[in-house]
Design an enzyme around this catalytic site. Structure first.
Site, PDB file in Angstrom:
ATOM      1  N   GLY A   1     -51.585  -5.787  -9.856  1.00 37.56           N
ATOM      2  CA  GLY A   1     -50.835  -5.200 -10.692  1.00 37.56           C
ATOM      3  C   GLY A   1     -51.106  -3.550 -10.826  1.00 37.56           C
ATOM      4  O   GLY A   1     -50.363  -2.637 -11.246  1.00 37.56           O
TER       5      GLY A   1
ATOM      6  N   GLU B   1     -56.129  -9.377  -7.114  1.00 38.25           N
ATOM      7  CA  GLU B   1     -55.236  -9.785  -6.434  1.00 38.25           C
ATOM      8  C   GLU B   1     -54.164  -8.687  -6.022  1.00 38.25           C
ATOM      9  O   GLU B   1     -53.014  -8.758  -6.455  1.00 38.25           O
ATOM     10  CB  GLU B   1     -54.367 -10.963  -6.937  1.00 38.25           C
TER      11      GLU B   1
ATOM     12  N   GLY C   1     -51.749  -6.296  -4.446  1.00 42.76           N
ATOM     13  CA  GLY C   1     -50.530  -6.230  -3.495  1.00 42.76           C
ATOM     14  C   GLY C   1     -49.913  -4.992  -3.048  1.00 42.76           C
ATOM     15  O   GLY C   1     -50.152  -4.372  -2.067  1.00 42.76           O
TER      16      GLY C   1
ATOM     17  N   ARG D   1     -35.327  -2.291  -4.348  1.00 39.95           N
ATOM     18  CA  ARG D   1     -36.216  -2.255  -5.206  1.00 39.95           C
ATOM     19  C   ARG D   1     -35.100  -0.978  -6.146  1.00 39.95           C
ATOM     20  O   ARG D   1     -35.153  -1.243  -7.249  1.00 39.95           O
ATOM     21  CB  ARG D   1     -37.357  -1.481  -4.815  1.00 39.95           C
TER      22      ARG D   1
ATOM     23  N   TYR E   1     -34.976  -2.620  -9.629  1.00 39.00           N
ATOM     24  CA  TYR E   1     -35.937  -1.989 -10.626  1.00 39.00           C
ATOM     25  C   TYR E   1     -35.586  -0.732 -10.833  1.00 39.00           C
ATOM     26  O   TYR E   1     -36.601  -0.193 -11.652  1.00 39.00           O
ATOM     27  CB  TYR E   1     -37.441  -2.191  -9.927  1.00 39.00           C
TER      28      TYR E   1
ATOM     29  N   CYS F   1     -20.929  -3.096   0.373  1.00 41.36           N
ATOM     30  CA  CYS F   1     -19.653  -3.011  -0.621  1.00 41.36           C
ATOM     31  C   CYS F   1     -20.055  -3.381  -1.852  1.00 41.36           C
ATOM     32  O   CYS F   1     -19.665  -4.452  -2.515  1.00 41.36           O
ATOM     33  CB  CYS F   1     -18.872  -3.990  -0.060  1.00 41.36           C
TER      34      CYS F   1
ATOM     35  N   TYR G   1     -43.086  -4.928  -1.361  1.00 38.41           N
ATOM     36  CA  TYR G   1     -41.631  -5.458  -1.761  1.00 38.41           C
ATOM     37  C   TYR G   1     -40.349  -4.695  -1.227  1.00 38.41           C
ATOM     38  O   TYR G   1     -39.405  -4.465  -1.957  1.00 38.41           O
ATOM     39  CB  TYR G   1     -41.525  -5.362  -3.390  1.00 38.41           C
TER      40      TYR G   1
HETATM   41  C1  LIG Z   1     -47.326 -10.314  -7.867  1.00 41.15           C
HETATM   42  C2  LIG Z   1     -48.665 -10.882  -8.227  1.00 41.15           C
HETATM   43  C3  LIG Z   1     -49.679  -9.991  -7.743  1.00 41.15           C
HETATM   44  C4  LIG Z   1     -49.498  -8.733  -6.968  1.00 41.15           C
HETATM   45  O1  LIG Z   1     -49.191  -7.779  -7.743  1.00 41.15           O
HETATM   46  P1  LIG Z   1     -49.230  -6.211  -7.212  1.00 41.15           P
HETATM   47  O2  LIG Z   1     -48.654  -5.453  -8.360  1.00 41.15           O
HETATM   48  O3  LIG Z   1     -48.567  -6.220  -6.109  1.00 41.15           O
HETATM   49  O4  LIG Z   1     -50.701  -5.545  -6.942  1.00 41.15           O
HETATM   50  C5  LIG Z   1     -50.834 -10.440  -7.949  1.00 41.15           C
HETATM   51  N1  LIG Z   1     -51.026 -11.852  -8.655  1.00 41.15           N
HETATM   52  C6  LIG Z   1     -50.278 -12.486  -8.824  1.00 41.15           C
HETATM   53  C7  LIG Z   1     -50.223 -13.920  -9.510  1.00 41.15           C
HETATM   54  C8  LIG Z   1     -48.679 -12.149  -8.724  1.00 41.15           C
HETATM   55  O5  LIG Z   1     -47.528 -12.808  -9.165  1.00 41.15           O
END
Ligand SMILES: *Cc1c(COP(=O)(O)O)cnc(C)c1O
Length: 421
Positions: A239, A275, A277, A314, A318, A346, A375
């Site tokens: 996150g 985690e 991403g 995106r 968002y 379109c 993403y």
């Molecule tokens: C989406 C997600 C992440 C990664 O979030 P980022 O904002 O991309 O770092 C990590 N853990 C879980 C469970 C997620 O759903």
């Protein structure tokens, strides 16, 4: 910091000119920098140095096998949210003991695949899921390692579509009910409780919500240990946000985030999993598009690109901002322009930016969307029958197509017309 810089008047990815890649694969395409991916992974790994930990890259951000292989090769674990991602992780050579399985709706088939293929832990999100996993594990005669994802009810202060840690969100078990749920888990023969999991949202630009969530996890750890559970692992989710503009204030660094983790849960002696991403992949990728037309409208000019919302959703989904820059470096004092930047799909929603000031470009020029590595390609579709666009990976002076553009024939051949028509 990334490796997409102007050199000799044109945009480069590391040591490769974007124009050279475009000449080979055509626009639009995604381009990733291996050095940037590696750097971002290492920032997290180093932020937790001295603490037993595993950085589990959240594959949903960008899941091309080449990217997964690159990160896995550096020692990264993987956070997967589907059987498809699990298969990708394994195909890229990541061992099961480095894969955690997240997600609110794991099917029994997905559970079976992961238990048979090897899994570090399931992050369980509900009692019914816990019962299903217990049943599948008993069928296979194994114990499934689990952490329960708790919902700490904190406001992540991010876009509503990517906030996951409030009680009204579908994710996790209310933290107030956690002790009861762990009691049930401990009574299930097919499960082995190993830790606690939390993930409160994405694109967080402030550490405070993390602090609140991790403090609650620390308190819960004490309570669960007092109840007799062996809590030895904390999965703190992903996150951490990235800067999407060059001008705005910068989000906290992974090192600040690491310090916060130590401060809030360091004393518990648990192994830490995170985690990330977006922060690993986001600024490691760009989307390169060609300008089809510059169209003069009523009081505005439209820059019509060959990339569209199906390639990068995106902005439509968002309201996200991406910096969009010309591939040919504008010379000092170049003429400026203001564009509504759109794709050919379109839908009015197929708008990447409104009233965007940038250097003037012409039909036939190329532009690059920055911060498109996470993403981006993974959320693409073939809406309007636009084939998925290629992905290219650069390392130093080499580049390779890591996903080719399908031909129209390949795209059409996936459909079939019943004999009775
Ligand atoms: C989406 C997600 C992440 C990664 O979030 P980022 O904002 O991309 O770092 C990590 N853990 C879980 C469970 C997620 O759903």
């Amino acid at each position: 910091m990334d490796h997409f810089l102007y050199r000799n008047g044109e945009l480069y990815a590391e040591d490769v000119a974007i124009a050279e890649i475009a000449a080979e694969v055509g626009t639009p395409f995604y381009c990733y920098s291996a050095a940037t991916l590696e750097r971002h992974y290492r920032l997290f790994d180093e932020a937790l140095e001295g603490t037993e930990h595993l950085v589990c890259y959240a594959m949903k951000a960008a899941s091309n096998l080449a990217i997964v292989k690159l990160l896995g090769g550096l020692g990264a674990g993987m956070d997967v949210v589907s059987g498809g991602e699990y298969a990708r992780a394994r195909a890229a050579g990541v061992p099961g003991e480095r894969i955690v399985f997240s997600g609110v709706g794991k099917t029994r088939a997905e559970m079976r695949t992961a238990l048979e293929g090897g899994i570090r832990q399931f992050n369980v999100e509900s009692e019914p899921e816990m019962e299903a996993l217990n049943a599948v594990a008993l069928e296979l005669g194994v114990k499934a390692p689990i952490a329960v994802r708790v919902n700490p009810d904190v406001d992540a202060k991010t876009h509503a579509k990517i906030a996951t840690g409030k009680s009204e969100n579908k994710f996790g078990i209310p933290i107030a009910r956690a002790r009861e749920v762990y009691r049930q888990a401990a009574a299930m023969e097919g499960l082995e409780v190993v830790g606690i999991d939390v993930h409160i949202g994405s694109q967080l630009t402030d550490l405070e919500p993390f602090r609140q969530a991790y403090q609650k996890v620390a308190e819960l750890t004490d309570a669960l240990r007092a109840d007799g559970h062996d809590i030895r692992r904390l999965d703190l989710g992903g996150g951490l946000g990235i800067p999407y503009t060059r001008s705005n204030e910068v989000p906290p660094l992974p090192s600040d985030y690491g310090a916060l983790i130590r401060e809030t849960v360091g004393h518990l002696g648990c192994e830490i999993e995170i985690e990330p991403g977006r922060l690993v992949a986001g600024n490691a990728g760009i989307l390169v598009a060609g300008v089809i037309y510059v169209k003069s409208g009523e009081g505005r000019d439209f820059l019509i690109l060959d990339a569209a919302m199906n390639d990068l959703i995106r902005p439509a989904m968002y309201d996200a901002h991406h910096d969009i820059v010309p591939v040919k470096e504008p010379h000092a004092g170049a003429e400026g322009a203001r564009y509504d930047i759109v794709g050919p799909v379109c839908e009015t929603g197929d708008t990447f930016a409104r009233g965007r000031d940038m250097a003037a470009v012409e039909a036939g020029d190329m532009v690059a969307f920055r911060s498109a590595g996470a993403y981006g390609a993974v959320m693409a579709s073939e809406y309007n029958s636009r084939p998925l666009i290629p992905e290219v990976l650069v390392r130093g002076d080499q580049f390779a197509v890591i996903r080719a553009r399908p031909t129209l024939e390949e795209m059409l051949n996936r459909d079939s017309i019943p004999a009775w028509l």
